[in-house]
Design a protein around this motif. Structure first.
Motif, PDB file in Angstrom:
ATOM      1  N   ASN A   1       5.281 -19.359  27.661  1.00  0.00           N
ATOM      2  CA  ASN A   1       6.550 -18.744  27.274  1.00  0.00           C
ATOM      3  C   ASN A   1       6.949 -19.185  25.867  1.00  0.00           C
ATOM      4  O   ASN A   1       7.333 -18.367  25.025  1.00  0.00           O
TER       5      ASN A   1
ATOM      6  N   MET B   1       6.014 -14.175  28.347  1.00  0.00           N
ATOM      7  CA  MET B   1       7.376 -14.672  28.532  1.00  0.00           C
ATOM      8  C   MET B   1       7.691 -14.931  30.003  1.00  0.00           C
ATOM      9  O   MET B   1       8.505 -15.798  30.327  1.00  0.00           O
TER      10      MET B   1
ATOM     11  N   TYR C   1       7.518 -17.103  22.259  1.00  0.00           N
ATOM     12  CA  TYR C   1       8.803 -17.210  21.550  1.00  0.00           C
ATOM     13  C   TYR C   1       8.592 -17.692  20.120  1.00  0.00           C
ATOM     14  O   TYR C   1       9.222 -17.181  19.178  1.00  0.00           O
TER      15      TYR C   1
ATOM     16  N   GLY D   1      12.210 -12.094  28.244  1.00  0.00           N
ATOM     17  CA  GLY D   1      12.629 -13.393  28.758  1.00  0.00           C
ATOM     18  C   GLY D   1      13.896 -13.333  29.582  1.00  0.00           C
ATOM     19  O   GLY D   1      14.175 -14.246  30.374  1.00  0.00           O
TER      20      GLY D   1
END
Length: 667
Positions: A515, A506, A519, A544
């Motif tokens: 990233n 992240m 997610y 994050g």
């Protein structure tokens, strides 16, 4: 327009802004802020950097034109830098010494975008760039740019393709870039100007950009001998060109190598075996064919297209589920369907509700319980589409509209067989590739009209369905079950290790591909609804949030270690962090990546580990601190963020203190 697009305050001459594109864009974003054209330079930088990461904006002539549409400005804005030394923007003939940052307001009208595209077209002309290089004052640069913007763009002369001179090769072209502001029009003018210098070519170009699109006339397309597609996005109404020899490439190739593309188009027009546009929106493939995208890149783009269409289902569905729990209580999952369908505003439920023949007692009753069940039901409906949407739009990206139906059908079958999002990925790619293959069949004209609406969807759906039921469904379901069992069984060191890995991912590129991969892993798992997946979601969201919060803390704690622009960014990045917008730390990372990124990864890893170790879970896929009601236990999740943010802040201060960035300090 009431506000000038460019002013002397937006011009910098012969300055050292660093060698990387991100450094230059950071300085230009700060120039825009200093001129009073934005209060959120970090947002402008993040948007411009995101566009630059999609495709470098350097082109022929040692010029670069980074650009974006952004909420950071309310008026079209141009910032210009003549660099000394030049910077790397990925141009074909070396580093760029002339750089325009074009910032268009999000949702701005076509008149604004037309102004910006006019500048882009002017930059293709050598006399304009030469004048910019010889300008001695900022006012002179502003005058040159203003003159271009206030004059109507003149297209290079070209005989209409529909009335082409005998013996000439008649070419039509489509140009399009993701933002539709700059490269779309620059590519069009490069092709047109290159063709104007030749006696053997007539060309007409359709620019599929943000300004008004004037489609090529049907007669022009009919008389064309070859087609050029210079695009970074899908071609609208591609079927118009069915059967025509085609040359395909990214939009920048038309800017950098227009003569070469025209030569390839002339050769394709004379070659009876040249690749041709299919009867559907499916694009051609084959890495050996000049000017075409490779299979790997095509499939990667298709998967990202499917993911981009899937995320709204996840976000809307996940937040609605969270609202359902907020209104109805955390025992909502025990009987939401019976409450939502069996009661109404005039017949509200009590604490006890019959569910599948047995009475279930809920913590809440009445209107709150009923509304909670309704929100939950809507969220479940949205979540039910995520695998089908993923599969359907992967297929759409590969094969166009004929791929949508088999892609959605394949996704639904994947859910039916328990293959989940892994099955959706596979069925989407299969449906797209099969539909592409069928669209290449040469069929009689009487059947051709039925191909995109009946035959391709029918045959492809049947093929994907048979493959899933007979061959792939059970193995993919076993993989998905194994993944879920692994997540469910996580405890102790294994959970902490996963948290560390997710935290590192992240914070590695702050909104980039790594990233996004972390997610998506979390959101795809969230659709299963099990506790382990919610823990993964909580760890990912917490990690994050760390970078923007940490950088804000660092700028407050040791102001002297940061530039004035970074100090300004630090005043607002904490709010971006609380909202789970990792991109809030991009300005800091772009200016000093070797100190900032490792520091952020260190804190992100700690946050992911603590969140997983303490068992924090999130029922919402986004929202940061503002979806606190969907996180349990909230104290554990908050503790993970606080600890990680402090670790990152201390680390970045230590790096900057004991390993100072001399180049940044000199700036």
């Amino acid at each position: 327009m009431s506000t000038p697009v460019i002013t002397p305050e937006l011009v910098s001459l012969d300055q050292d802004f660093g060698h990387s594109s991100h450094e230059v864009i950071s300085h230009l974003a700060n120039l825009v802020a200093s001129a009073g054209r934005t209060e959120t330079p970090d947002t402008l930088l993040a948007d411009a950097k995101a566009r630059e990461d999609k495709s470098p904006t350097g082109f022929r002539g040692r010029i670069a034109i980074p650009h974006c549409r952004t909420t950071a400005v309310t008026e079209p804005t141009l910032a210009f830098a003549r660099l000394a030394p030049a910077a790397d923007f990925g141009g074909p003939d070396g580093d760029a010494d002339l750089v325009f940052l074009i910032a268009a307001p999000e949702g701005s009208g076509k008149a604004h975008l037309k102004i910006l595209s006019t500048l882009a077209r002017a930059l293709v002309k050598e006399e304009f760039s030469a004048a910019l290089r010889s300008a001695s004052t900022k006012d002179e640069v502003v005058a040159l740019v203003t003159e271009v913007l206030e004059s109507s763009p003149k297209k290079a002369a070209a005989t209409p393709v529909a009335e082409a001179t005998e013996g000439k090769t008649r070419i039509v072209a489509i140009t399009a870039c993701p933002t539709g502001i700059a490269h779309t029009y620059m590519a069009a003018d490069s092709l047109t100007q290159a063709a104007a210098k030749r006696d053997d070519i007539d060309i007409e170009v359709e620019t599929q950009g943000s300004s008004a699109v004037t489609p090529l006339a049907a007669a022009v397309i009919k008389n064309a001998d070859a087609v050029i597609f210079a695009t970074d996005v899908g071609v609208k109404d591609r079927e118009r060109f069915a059967g025509k020899p085609v040359i395909e490439s990214g939009v920048k190739r038309a800017i950098n190598e227009p003569e070469k593309m025209l030569d390839e188009a002339v050769a394709a027009a004379k070659n009876p075996n040249a690749h041709r546009v299919s009867g559907t929106a499916a694009a051609s493939s084959g890495e050996e064919e000049a000017g075409k995208l490779g299979w790997g890149k095509r499939i990667q783009q298709a998967v990202m297209t499917g993911v981009s269409y899937m995320i709204p289902f996840v976000a809307a569905g996940g937040l609605l589920l969270a609202l359902g729990f907020l209104f109805g209580g955390y025992d909502m999952a025990s009987g939401w369907k019976e409450i939502a369908t069996g009661y109404s505003l005039t017949n509200l439920p009590g604490h006890t509700v019959p569910v599948e023949g047995a009475d279930v007692t809920f913590e809440r009753a009445g209107l709150m319980l009923y509304l909670g069940a309704v929100f939950f039901a809507i969220g479940q409906a949205a979540m039910g589409f995520i695998v089908a949407a993923l599969s359907g739009y992967i297929a759409y990206a590969l094969a166009g509209r004929p791929g949508i139906a088999p892609g959605f059908a394949g996704g639904a079958i994947a859910v039916m067989l328990g293959a989940g999002f892994i099955g959706g990925l596979v069925t989407g790619i299969l449906a797209g590739l099969i539909a592409m293959w069928i669209s290449s069949w040469k069929v009689p004209r009487i059947i051709a009209s039925l191909m995109p609406v009946v035959i391709i969807p029918l045959v492809t759906s049947l093929a994907v369905g048979l493959l899933m039921f007979l061959l792939l469904g059970r193995p993919l379901a076993a993989i998905m079950t194994g993944l879920q069992d692994w997540l469910t069984s996580m405890s102790g060191s294994s959970a902490v290790l996963l948290g560390i890995i997710l935290g590192l991912m992240m914070c590695f590129d702050l909104g980039g591909p790594v990233n996004k991969a972390a997610y998506l892993f979390a959101t795809a798992g969230l659709s299963t609804g099990d506790e382990a997946s919610m823990k993964v979601m909580a760890a990912v969201m917490a990690a994050g949030m760390v970078p923007p919060i940490a950088m804000s803390l660092a700028t407050f704690a040791r102001k002297q270690l940061f530039t004035p622009a970074e100090q300004e960014n630090g005043k607002s990045s904490w709010l971006l962090g609380l909202s789970f917008i990792s991109e809030g730390a991009i300005p800091f990372a772009a200016a000093d990546p070797f100190r900032v990124i490792p520091s952020m990864m260190l804190g992100g890893a700690a946050t992911g580990a603590i969140s997983m170790a303490l068992g924090a879970g999130s029922r919402a896929p986004h929202g940061g601190l503002f979806v606190f009601f969907a996180i349990n236990p909230f104290w554990a999740w908050l503790l993970a963020i606080v600890v990680g943010s402090l670790i990152s802040a201390v680390a970045v201060i230590a790096f900057k203190q004991f390993w100072p960035n001399k180049a940044l300090q000199a700036a």
